[in-house]
Design an enzyme around this catalytic site. Sequence first.
Site, mmCIF file in Angstrom:
data_model
loop_
_atom_site.group_PDB
_atom_site.id
_atom_site.type_symbol
_atom_site.label_atom_id
_atom_site.label_comp_id
_atom_site.label_asym_id
_atom_site.label_seq_id
_atom_site.Cartn_x
_atom_site.Cartn_y
_atom_site.Cartn_z
ATOM 1 C CG ASP A 200 5.854 0.382 -0.890
ATOM 2 O OD1 ASP A 200 6.137 -0.821 -1.055
ATOM 3 O OD2 ASP A 200 5.407 1.120 -1.803
ATOM 4 C CD GLU A 284 8.051 -4.052 -0.114
ATOM 5 O OE1 GLU A 284 7.067 -4.747 -0.388
ATOM 6 O OE2 GLU A 284 8.428 -3.098 -0.815
ATOM 7 C CG ASP A 380 3.088 3.565 -3.417
ATOM 8 O OD1 ASP A 380 3.110 2.399 -3.856
ATOM 9 O OD2 ASP A 380 3.295 4.567 -4.125
#
Length: 442
Positions: A200, A284, A380
């Site tokens: 992340d 991501e 996170d």
Amino acid sequence: MNVHLENAMPAMPHIVMQRLQAFQYELMPTGEQQRQMRRFAGSCRFVFNKALALQKERYEQGEKKLGYAGLCKLLTEWRNSPDTAWLADAPIHPLQQTLKDLERAYSNFFAKRAGFPRFKKKGQSDGFRYPDPKQIKLEQHNNRILLPKLGWLRYRNSREALGRVKNVTVSHRCGKWFVSIQTAREVEQPVPQGGAVGIDMGIARFATLSDGTFVAPLNSFKRHETALRKEQQAMSRKVKFSNNWKKAKARVQKIHVRIANARRDFLHKTSTTISKNHAMVCIEDLRVRNMSKSAAGAAEKPGRNVRAKSGLNKSILDQGWFEFRRQLDYKLAWRGGWLIVLPPQNTSRTCPCCGHVSTDNRQTQARFECVECGFEENADVVAAINILSRGMKKLRDEGQDMAHACVGCESTARIACEVSDAVGSPAAGTHRSDSGAARCRA
């Protein structure tokens, strides 16, 4: 969390693959060689702008654009014309490569991959490229390279250039000249080492891994922001294009280069560490351009919290997320690993224990507590666990054999509840999460 892939993946046969790699060195040219390189870069810039102006004129008149072959014929005419006979002093291949760059820029524009080509300015991305390896001689033991119409140039031989030379690019940056040597060599297809991990990306933590470790941010721009502001203020007080203004501009450029170099070094070290220790990385698909848009609005409809959003945009752009993703992509490929890119929706709002999705789960920027089952962890770390779970699910849906991978809610809950106990010592350059053992009160 350390999902090992050795048993999940079939044994790979010995496959030889070709690796293209560039090695960059700082040049140490003589005064005459520096003048020649400035002339060559100026000739390439002139040819690019002249060809672009011609293409725009043809487009406005409704005519078909000229291809690369047609532009090369015009280049021959320009070199033989009395008005631009000085173009003949520059080597022909770099000028032709400039036309190839323009052709590629046009293709990207019509394919909607980039904007319309822009005219080049002096002092911005000055450089030229030699595409023919037959005209290039590299003597690494003597720390020198032979380039057409420049002769032998000395360079700082910081590391060995592996493979056979494919092409050479000469570039100018902040008063220094650099040579980038692209090589090709045959390497054996490596076997991926390590396990799978989800990452992340953030600002308070540059990268948080699903095993609970994290990488602290460098914030290169923030460290030099005060010095940069002072030099920019001093530059604004000088008469434009005067000698003092040029000196002030050089100082500003030097700070910008220092910022970029520090960020690039940080990203390379971090991406190398992660790619060496993991066979698969899930991240991501962040749209940095959309995330860093200005909130100022328009005169008739002004924006809200403009100053706060401006500071957030500055911090986002200071991280270099896309460059980090680009480096991870090719470094994992070099080591036989995989990079899986996933949509970022609700990764930090989904409980990895029970799967409940709610904005109330994210209590603060750093704290996650599920309103359904009571699971608590750093937000996170939760996002990284969910990213890894989605990556495994994507592999399963595509038919990949991941027998020992954590797919589904049951194994995801196991990861979440044991994230602090299952991880060994963190990789170099990472830190353990400050949160204690994850607690799942389901």
